[in-house]
Design a protein around this motif. Structure first.
Motif, PDB file in Angstrom:
ATOM      1  N   ALA A 137     108.988  91.180   4.999  1.00  0.00           N
ATOM      2  CA  ALA A 137     108.270  90.214   4.696  1.00  0.00           C
ATOM      3  C   ALA A 137     107.335  89.974   6.033  1.00  0.00           C
ATOM      4  N   ILE A 166     107.820  82.402   2.370  1.00  0.00           N
ATOM      5  CA  ILE A 166     108.988  82.834   2.336  1.00  0.00           C
ATOM      6  C   ILE A 166     109.691  81.658   2.158  1.00  0.00           C
ATOM      7  N   ALA A 213     117.026  80.589   7.155  1.00  0.00           N
ATOM      8  CA  ALA A 213     115.734  80.566   7.241  1.00  0.00           C
ATOM      9  C   ALA A 213     115.601  80.279   8.779  1.00  0.00           C
ATOM     10  N   ALA A 248     112.523  82.228  10.724  1.00  0.00           N
ATOM     11  CA  ALA A 248     111.551  81.718  11.034  1.00  0.00           C
ATOM     12  C   ALA A 248     111.133  81.975  12.858  1.00  0.00           C
ATOM     13  N   GLN A 253     108.990  76.907  11.048  1.00  0.00           N
ATOM     14  CA  GLN A 253     109.882  76.575   9.625  1.00  0.00           C
ATOM     15  C   GLN A 253     109.155  75.197   9.348  1.00  0.00           C
ATOM     16  N   VAL A 268     107.716  80.056   6.695  1.00  0.00           N
ATOM     17  CA  VAL A 268     108.758  79.763   6.383  1.00  0.00           C
ATOM     18  C   VAL A 268     109.720  78.776   5.891  1.00  0.00           C
TER      19      VAL A 268
END
Length: 310
Positions: A81, A87, A99, A103, A110, A144
């Protein structure tokens, strides 16, 4: 910095939601890299390399990645990352599972279910079942994001020539393991990928009537079958047919709604369909407000007549 897209795949091919996510990533204006994490997933990595707009494919291959366990996939993403400003995950069951873990570990907020890229740090996303659109700006160093696939056109699956680079696979998390999977098999198109969907609501009255009335129409059109939450809750259709805020978000070329009143929660899942046809005997049904073509009629009469005409 580059943009990282987390591919959804079956170790042999890339799933359609990844193509929509690549389109969203490309709008951020930087190189798009795709992570294909799996087991014996070389074919999927090669397929990802052919996606138009992809600059590089990162291929992580390991036993712990074969079944897409969220703990292992999140660890794999976190391992690389630091090289990315954004992302992106498809807003599917898998993407929504991984996800938030990424995050949280990165200590960032997120950004969920985006439908538009305004700029590199600003996005639009639906709230209140799609009745309002929030514009969200993020100051996080790494963003994210989950991407609503129906809001973005799919990138071309061929025409690209990205390099495939192998990366070390993470060690499997000992706290979780894959036990088994029960997969519903159907000869019909998968609901979220279908070009035509025939959906039924509570007005059908029973599972027998649901199949008797709608199955012949779906067969004629080569369509997938869907249902409203009310129909699913009543036992007329299985859970994986549910379309709506708490079901699947779809945007087919043609959506035929039979006996569906059009509650806000259902409209949130299908209002982006290219052409919407509604059949309902209630002239005040909210479904008519989003329908391109509306037929005020008893579905038990109108649907068999439509099948005969086809």
């Amino acid at each position: 910095m580059a943009i990282l897209v987390i591919a959804e795949h079956d170790n042999a091919s890339i799933k359609g939601a990844t193509l929509n996510t690549v389109t969203a990533a490309a709008q951020l204006g930087a190189d798009v890299h795709v992570l294909v994490a799996g087991q014996n997933a070389g074919a999927a990595a090669q397929a990802a390399a052919q996606i138009a707009g992809v600059a590089k494919v990162l291929h992580a291959d390991g036993a712990g990645l074969g079944e897409g366990l969220a703990e292992n996939l999140a660890a794999q993403v976190l391992g690389i990352a630091s090289g990315y400003s954004h992302i992106l995950f498809p807003a599917t069951a898998s993407g929504k599972n991984v996800a938030p873990r990424v995050a949280a570990k990165l200590d960032v907020a997120q950004i969920t279910d985006i439908t538009k890229v305004v700029s590199a740090d600003t996005f639009e996303r639906p709230i209140y079942a799609g009745n309002a659109i929030a514009t969200v700006q993020s100051a996080d160093a790494v963003k994210v994001i989950t991407v609503r696939g129906t809001a973005f056109d799919a990138a071309a699956a061929t025409g690209g020539a990205a390099a495939v680079e192998s990366v070390a696979a993470v060690t499997a998390n000992a706290k979780s393991s894959f036990v088994g999977r029960e997969v519903t098999k159907s000869d019909r198109p998968e609901l979220t990928a279908a070009k035509i969907i025939v959906s039924g609501g509570r007005a059908l009255g029973s599972s027998e009537k649901f199949n008797e009335v709608l199955t012949p129409l779906a067969d004629k059109l080569g369509a997938a079958l869907g249902a409203s939450r009310a129909a699913v809750d009543a036992g007329y259709a299985p859970n994986d047919w549910q379309v709506g805020q708490t079901g699947k978000i779809v945007a087919p070329q043609l959506y035929v709604a039979c006996g569906i009143s059009g509650a806000i929660q259902h409209l949130a899942g299908m209002k982006d369909s290219k052409v919407i046809v509604a059949i309902n005997k209630d002239p005040e049904a909210p479904i008519f407000s989003v329908a391109d073509y509306g037929l005020e009629a008893d579905l038990f009469t109108a649907v068999p007549e439509l099948i005969q005409a086809l």
